[in-house]
Design a protein around this motif. Structure first.
Motif, PDB file in Angstrom:
ATOM      1  N   ILE A 294     -42.220  64.943 -34.836  1.00 12.05           N
ATOM      2  CA  ILE A 294     -42.087  63.877 -33.842  1.00 12.05           C
ATOM      3  C   ILE A 294     -41.663  64.461 -32.500  1.00 12.05           C
ATOM      4  O   ILE A 294     -40.631  65.133 -32.394  1.00 12.05           O
ATOM      5  N   LEU A 295     -42.470  64.194 -31.492  1.00 14.05           N
ATOM      6  CA  LEU A 295     -42.196  64.625 -30.125  1.00 14.05           C
ATOM      7  C   LEU A 295     -41.996  63.396 -29.245  1.00 14.05           C
ATOM      8  O   LEU A 295     -42.817  62.477 -29.266  1.00 14.05           O
ATOM      9  N   ASN A 296     -40.908  63.397 -28.476  1.00 14.43           N
ATOM     10  CA  ASN A 296     -40.718  62.365 -27.459  1.00 14.43           C
ATOM     11  C   ASN A 296     -41.286  62.897 -26.146  1.00 14.43           C
ATOM     12  O   ASN A 296     -40.671  63.729 -25.476  1.00 14.43           O
ATOM     13  N   ALA A 297     -42.472  62.443 -25.769  1.00 14.19           N
ATOM     14  CA  ALA A 297     -43.148  62.903 -24.555  1.00 14.19           C
ATOM     15  C   ALA A 297     -43.004  61.893 -23.418  1.00 14.19           C
ATOM     16  O   ALA A 297     -43.813  61.894 -22.484  1.00 14.19           O
ATOM     17  N   SER A 298     -41.989  61.045 -23.478  1.00 10.84           N
ATOM     18  CA  SER A 298     -41.755  60.058 -22.428  1.00 10.84           C
ATOM     19  C   SER A 298     -41.210  60.725 -21.170  1.00 10.84           C
ATOM     20  O   SER A 298     -40.617  61.805 -21.219  1.00 10.84           O
ATOM     21  N   ASN A 299     -41.377  60.040 -20.048  1.00 11.05           N
ATOM     22  CA  ASN A 299     -40.772  60.511 -18.802  1.00 11.05           C
ATOM     23  C   ASN A 299     -39.244  60.477 -18.896  1.00 11.05           C
ATOM     24  O   ASN A 299     -38.572  61.435 -18.530  1.00 11.05           O
ATOM     25  N   VAL A 574     -37.400  79.060 -15.358  1.00 10.12           N
ATOM     26  CA  VAL A 574     -36.593  77.976 -14.792  1.00 10.12           C
ATOM     27  C   VAL A 574     -35.774  77.333 -15.900  1.00 10.12           C
ATOM     28  O   VAL A 574     -36.033  77.524 -17.091  1.00 10.12           O
ATOM     29  N   TYR A 575     -34.778  76.564 -15.505  1.00  5.40           N
ATOM     30  CA  TYR A 575     -34.096  75.646 -16.410  1.00  5.40           C
ATOM     31  C   TYR A 575     -33.957  74.326 -15.679  1.00  5.40           C
ATOM     32  O   TYR A 575     -33.874  74.291 -14.443  1.00  5.40           O
ATOM     33  N   HIS A 576     -33.954  73.214 -16.420  1.00  2.00           N
ATOM     34  CA  HIS A 576     -34.006  71.916 -15.748  1.00  2.00           C
ATOM     35  C   HIS A 576     -33.678  70.771 -16.699  1.00  2.00           C
ATOM     36  O   HIS A 576     -33.705  70.928 -17.928  1.00  2.00           O
ATOM     37  N   CYS A 577     -33.373  69.632 -16.095  1.00  2.00           N
ATOM     38  CA  CYS A 577     -33.310  68.382 -16.852  1.00  2.00           C
ATOM     39  C   CYS A 577     -34.730  67.986 -17.221  1.00  2.00           C
ATOM     40  O   CYS A 577     -35.647  68.098 -16.402  1.00  2.00           O
ATOM     41  N   HIS A 578     -34.930  67.499 -18.449  1.00  2.00           N
ATOM     42  CA  HIS A 578     -36.291  67.130 -18.866  1.00  2.00           C
ATOM     43  C   HIS A 578     -36.568  65.638 -18.761  1.00  2.00           C
ATOM     44  O   HIS A 578     -37.554  65.154 -19.317  1.00  2.00           O
ATOM     45  N   ILE A 579     -35.699  64.888 -18.082  1.00  2.00           N
ATOM     46  CA  ILE A 579     -36.156  63.593 -17.584  1.00  2.00           C
ATOM     47  C   ILE A 579     -37.073  63.934 -16.421  1.00  2.00           C
ATOM     48  O   ILE A 579     -36.638  64.504 -15.410  1.00  2.00           O
ATOM     49  N   LEU A 580     -38.342  63.644 -16.556  1.00  2.00           N
ATOM     50  CA  LEU A 580     -39.343  64.173 -15.627  1.00  2.00           C
ATOM     51  C   LEU A 580     -39.097  63.722 -14.204  1.00  2.00           C
ATOM     52  O   LEU A 580     -39.346  64.473 -13.254  1.00  2.00           O
ATOM     53  N   ASP A 581     -38.608  62.505 -14.031  1.00  2.00           N
ATOM     54  CA  ASP A 581     -38.346  61.983 -12.696  1.00  2.00           C
ATOM     55  C   ASP A 581     -37.202  62.743 -12.028  1.00  2.00           C
ATOM     56  O   ASP A 581     -37.172  62.882 -10.810  1.00  2.00           O
ATOM     57  N   HIS A 582     -36.258  63.247 -12.818  1.00  2.00           N
ATOM     58  CA  HIS A 582     -35.165  64.058 -12.288  1.00  2.00           C
ATOM     59  C   HIS A 582     -35.652  65.473 -11.966  1.00  2.00           C
ATOM     60  O   HIS A 582     -35.347  66.022 -10.900  1.00  2.00           O
ATOM     61  N   GLU A 583     -36.395  66.040 -12.895  1.00  2.00           N
ATOM     62  CA  GLU A 583     -36.949  67.377 -12.688  1.00  2.00           C
ATOM     63  C   GLU A 583     -37.777  67.437 -11.404  1.00  2.00           C
ATOM     64  O   GLU A 583     -37.694  68.405 -10.637  1.00  2.00           O
ATOM     65  N   ASP A 584     -38.583  66.399 -11.164  1.00  2.00           N
ATOM     66  CA  ASP A 584     -39.444  66.374  -9.984  1.00  2.00           C
ATOM     67  C   ASP A 584     -38.662  66.226  -8.684  1.00  2.00           C
ATOM     68  O   ASP A 584     -39.191  66.503  -7.607  1.00  2.00           O
ATOM     69  N   ASN A 585     -37.411  65.759  -8.785  1.00  2.00           N
ATOM     70  CA  ASN A 585     -36.588  65.601  -7.586  1.00  2.00           C
ATOM     71  C   ASN A 585     -35.458  66.626  -7.584  1.00  2.00           C
ATOM     72  O   ASN A 585     -34.316  66.330  -7.295  1.00  2.00           O
TER      73      ASN A 585
END
Length: 595
Positions: A294-299, A574-585
């Motif tokens: 199971i993969l959670n691929a949500s934003n 890189v390292y980052h938050c994987h909430i995509l909207d956060h990563e993009d900002n």
């Protein structure tokens, strides 16, 4: 604060229902009422399979050569919805799917993939160019990251290595669209997805994602659990989406702070739950064990998963690595980009209806306000056969105990990584998020040495739970402790940087030990105590991670702490938050490995 953000987002969804998208396509056919879609009418599909290896003389497995494209096409998400415009992976436009094809690789056998961009001159979803984003002359920038993969940074999908169709524009770190994946890592679950700077959330929302498995047939066959794909070993790729009434994907085109970012929203949440590209699908199952990767691929959506009918999950892996021993749970929390490898025995169901529902009750955004109780929503349904049958599979008492146990004594140094969210003056509305008070483009500050391990104390000074992902490395969560007087500590850490740049960012000077003294300890869930690629960093806590910059199986393969490639070459990781909207900002920082 979470409730205010949610209400503000609802208002903006209403306002944005008639706003134009980047290419002029209207997002305003009217937002679909998800309650009008009947659940469990589409059967769960199996995605196409691509073999990441070839077979040479004498049956020996040799390196595989694949070409996988990104196409502008359509996809049918629900029986009663018109076909939806998407960007999708496939070996051709006609065979492209959402999610993309599942790539089956074999441990130790390289997979070489040439990623091709066939996307149009303009995006069909809102693209906020006020962010630190890719800036092509024309075309939709893309670059593919293999999440959980152990590969050289030239093949890691660096966010600035993007390219557009025909290479009309390329990012500053672009070198080639052909990537090499050694697959010299433990068997487990990975996924591939777009990683273009400032566009990841938009391109994944459009459909650019897919599953990737590394298998070790000899080692895994001994376990007795279903493996190798097929009827009893299934990938479940979960995400949420919104649609307009004409079937188009809906992404709010009005930002929460439109004078700062015209289109960026701090989190994307859709009202339709999609599994393997179908809204609330069903799967017919027999009364026996099934394995679900199971993969959670949500934003941004977290799933807190449980099963009706008295069924439980037996966890055999977390992210890309098997656990040492199975762990049984009634429910578990899955963050964006996190993976759970579970076995479910449908012979144990107590239901008389023949139906078992996979469901979730996680607040959105997560964790929500104190005391908030989320509604329980359906994810998919299993239709269980009434006929008993013999099940040759089993779950052993021991899985793969050969991987080294996390040992704090291995750490050569301790780093502190502070998470900040900045808001517009006079409001609670976020404008951007930083790690250690630095923008993504600021000089590299993390330079781990190959062959070592480090302790990372991750200090979450925000109200959100942030799933942290570190490229190349695996890590183990050792503990989480709540901060006391967190507002006081946050203000000290931010110093004069209330607007968002720099700041004091000195945990020692701000008295971190005193703020942790007497703070509540949060137990790491048993199924998450192995080596991971993503871990959920609770708000107002300090999470201690042992981050390993060396192969997990180094002793067995005689590499003495070295990866099977030059980790110093290329643009770095890189390292980052994987909430995509956060990563993009800009909740992402560069990292260079040294020797």
């Amino acid at each position: 604060m979470e409730m205010m953000r949610f209400l503000g987002a609802c208002l903006l969804v209403f306002q944005a229902a008639v706003v134009l998208a980047d290419d002029g396509d209207k997002q305003g056919a009217g937002l679909l009422d998800a309650g009008r879609l009947e659940k469990f009418v589409d059967e769960l599909p199996d995605m196409p399979v691509l073999r990441g290896y070839d077979v040479g003389e004498g049956g020996m497995l040799v390196a595989g050569e694949l070409t996988v494209g990104m196409y502008d096409t359509t996809w049918k998400f629900h029986r009663d919805l018109p076909a939806t415009r998407v960007f999708a992976f496939g070996t051709s436009k006609e065979t492209a799917t959402v999610p993309g094809p599942t790539i089956f690789a074999t441990r130790g056998v390289p997979t070489h993939i040439t990623w091709t961009n066939h996307l149009p001159p303009r995006h069909f979803l809102p693209w906020d160019r006020s962010l630190a984003t890719a800036r092509p002359r024309t075309g939709v920038p893309t670059v593919v990251h293999l999440h959980g993969g152990v590969q050289q940074s030239t093949s890691d999908g660096h966010s600035m290595a993007w390219f557009t169709s025909g290479f009309s524009s390329t990012g500053p770190h672009f070198s080639s669209p052909s990537y090499s994946y050694p697959n010299q890592q433990p068997p487990g679950n990975l996924w591939y997805h777009d990683h273009a700077m400032g566009l990841t959330r938009v391109n994944i929302l459009a459909g650019l994602l897919g599953a990737y498995l590394v298998s070790d047939p000899a080692a895994e066959a001994k376990l007795g659990i279903p493996t190798g794909g097929g009827e009893f070993d299934r990938n479940l790729v979960l995400f949420d989406r919104d649609f307009t009434r004409d079937g188009a994907l809906f992404m709010n085109a009005t930002g929460n702070n439109p004078t700062v970012h015209p289109q960026w929203q701090p989190e994307y949440f859709g009202s339709v739950v999609v599994v393997n590209g179908k809204a609330w699908p069903f799967l017919r199952v027999r009364r026996r064990r099934y394995r679900f990767r199971i993969l959670n691929a949500s934003n941004a959506r977290f799933f807190k998963l449980s099963l009706s009918g008295g069924l439980r999950f037996v966890h055999v892996g977390s992210d890309s690595v098997y656990l040492a021993k199975p762990v049984v749970t009634d429910e578990f929390l899955l963050a964006p980009s996190e993976m759970a490898d579970v076995v479910v025995d449908f012979a144990e169901t107590a239901t008389t209806s023949g139906a078992v529902v996979l469901r979730s009750d996680a607040p959105a955004p997560y964790p929500g306000d104190p005391g908030e109780k989320a509604d329980t929503v359906a994810v998919m349904k299993f239709v269980v056969s009434r006929k008993p049958e013999h099940d040759p599979s089993s779950v052993p008492a021991v899985l793969m105990p050969q991987y080294p146990k996390p040992d704090v004594q291995e750490a050569v140094l301790t780093r502190r990584i502070a998470m900040y969210e900045y808001t517009k003056n006079g409001t609670d509305e976020p404008t951007h998020l930083y790690l250690n008070g630095r923008a993504y483009t600021d000089p590299v500050t993390e330079t781990p040495r190959e062959g070592t391990s480090e302790l990372w104390e991750v200090i979450n000074l925000t109200d959100d739970n942030h799933p942290l992902h570190v490229h190349l490395a695996v890590f183990a969560a050792l503990e989480q402790r709540s901060l006391r007087s967190v507002d006081e500590f946050r203000e000290c850490m931010r110093g004069s940087a209330s607007g968002g740049a720099g700041g004091r960012n000195d945990a020692e000077a701000c008295g971190l030990p005193q703020h942790l003294a007497g703070g509540r300890r949060h137990a790491v869930p048993r199924q998450e105590r192995g080596w991971k690629n993503v871990f959920k960093v609770r708000p107002s806590t300090v999470t201690t991670l042992l981050v390993r910059f060396r192969p997990l199986e180094e002793e067995a393969e005689g590499r003495s702490g070295r990866f099977p490639f030059d980790v110093t070459a290329g643009p770095g990781y890189v390292y980052h938050c994987h909430i995509l909207d956060h990563e993009d900002n800009e909740m992402m920082r560069p990292m260079k490995i040294v020797r």
